[in-house]
Scaffold this active site. Structure first.
Site, PDB file in Angstrom:
ATOM      1  CG  MET A   1      -2.181   0.672   1.174  1.00 23.30           C
ATOM      2  SD  MET A   1      -2.104   2.436   1.543  1.00 23.30           S
ATOM      3  CE  MET A   1      -1.277   2.466   3.122  1.00 23.30           C
ATOM      4  N   PRO A   2       0.693   2.210  -0.860  1.00 23.51           N
ATOM      5  CG  PRO A   2       0.604   4.467  -1.377  1.00 23.51           C
ATOM      6  CD  PRO A   2       1.454   3.448  -0.708  1.00 23.51           C
ATOM      7  CE1 TYR A   3      -1.079  -3.496  -2.779  1.00 26.28           C
ATOM      8  CE2 TYR A   3      -2.657  -2.072  -1.664  1.00 26.28           C
ATOM      9  CZ  TYR A   3      -1.823  -3.172  -1.656  1.00 26.28           C
ATOM     10  OH  TYR A   3      -1.725  -3.950  -0.529  1.00 26.28           O
TER      11      TYR A   3
END
Lengths: 62, 62, 62, 62, 62, 62
Positions: free
Chosen positions: A1-3
């Site tokens: 995360m983030p993607y």
């Protein structure tokens, strides 16, 4: 995360893709504060006959 | 903007895809008021072994 | 099948969205030969602070 | 409805994919109450040069 | 990895969603051999006015 | 083109998001050669009850 997903036309070299995921990851880490090792990047390539702007595919442009 | 993605089984001809992006773009322009040249269409194709309804892939149907 | 996703800025009226899904479905049925009752349309709305062109969000434009 | 997308590295066998869509569909039906025949599963495969964690693609790992 | 996205109509309870991600993760682990702690599940909810089958939104059905 | 989607937990400030799209756009332009004004970035936020790792939602962690 983030993607992060980067969708682009096929044709970039492996070297460009290698640099792309490295620099994008750095940009996301720097601005969101997410730890670098948790950032995921996906590359999705499309071909010119599957991508259209204004109703015309890139493969149909003269 | 808008960005339209059409996901469908592989197998349509180039002529069908050409018409698809043209007609879908017209439909989006007409109903949303977006300028046609700003409308983007992506086609994504899937194969029968990567698509399942009711737990069964299309490639597994007899 | 097919599955169509229309991603656009928030702000269209319900009447516009109703017409959008109807006309897009017709366009897909006509050009792909898919039966109309099998065509699915998703609308995804985005806000101006979550959408950027050229590195600048629409919400940041003066 | 629901629509499930499973994104994973390429390389699973057809038998694994067949079992995957079957078991995932059962899990979704059991927990959401959706009728099994309305549950759709898409498989999306990615290659090691299009997937990066921590800024490094899997294809670049030594 | 794998990354699973479940797209469904809004309205499920927190308890249903909790069970959904647990059971889907188990199904993916069992059938793909991926370690459970590496499996990611995203839930995406849609509203009835953003989802259409056969050109008609669920919110427009009588 | 390219189209970049950044999916992350909600909670970043507007200032962080503004910097995120700017730096990510620069990284993509620099490494792919795409003109900056053609690069599009979408931000998608998710809540802790719609995101799970290892079968457990972030909202369920103690």
């Amino acid at each position: 995360m983030p993607y992060v997903t980067v969708k682009m036309l096929e044709g970039r070299t492996e070297e460009q893709k290698r640099a792309l995921v490295e620099k994008v990851t750095d940009a996301v880490a720097e601005t969101t504060g997410a730890p670098k090792e948790k950032i995921v990047v996906f590359i999705e390539e499309m071909s010119k006959n599957h991508y259209a702007i204004g109703g015309k595919r890139l493969s149909d442009e003269s």
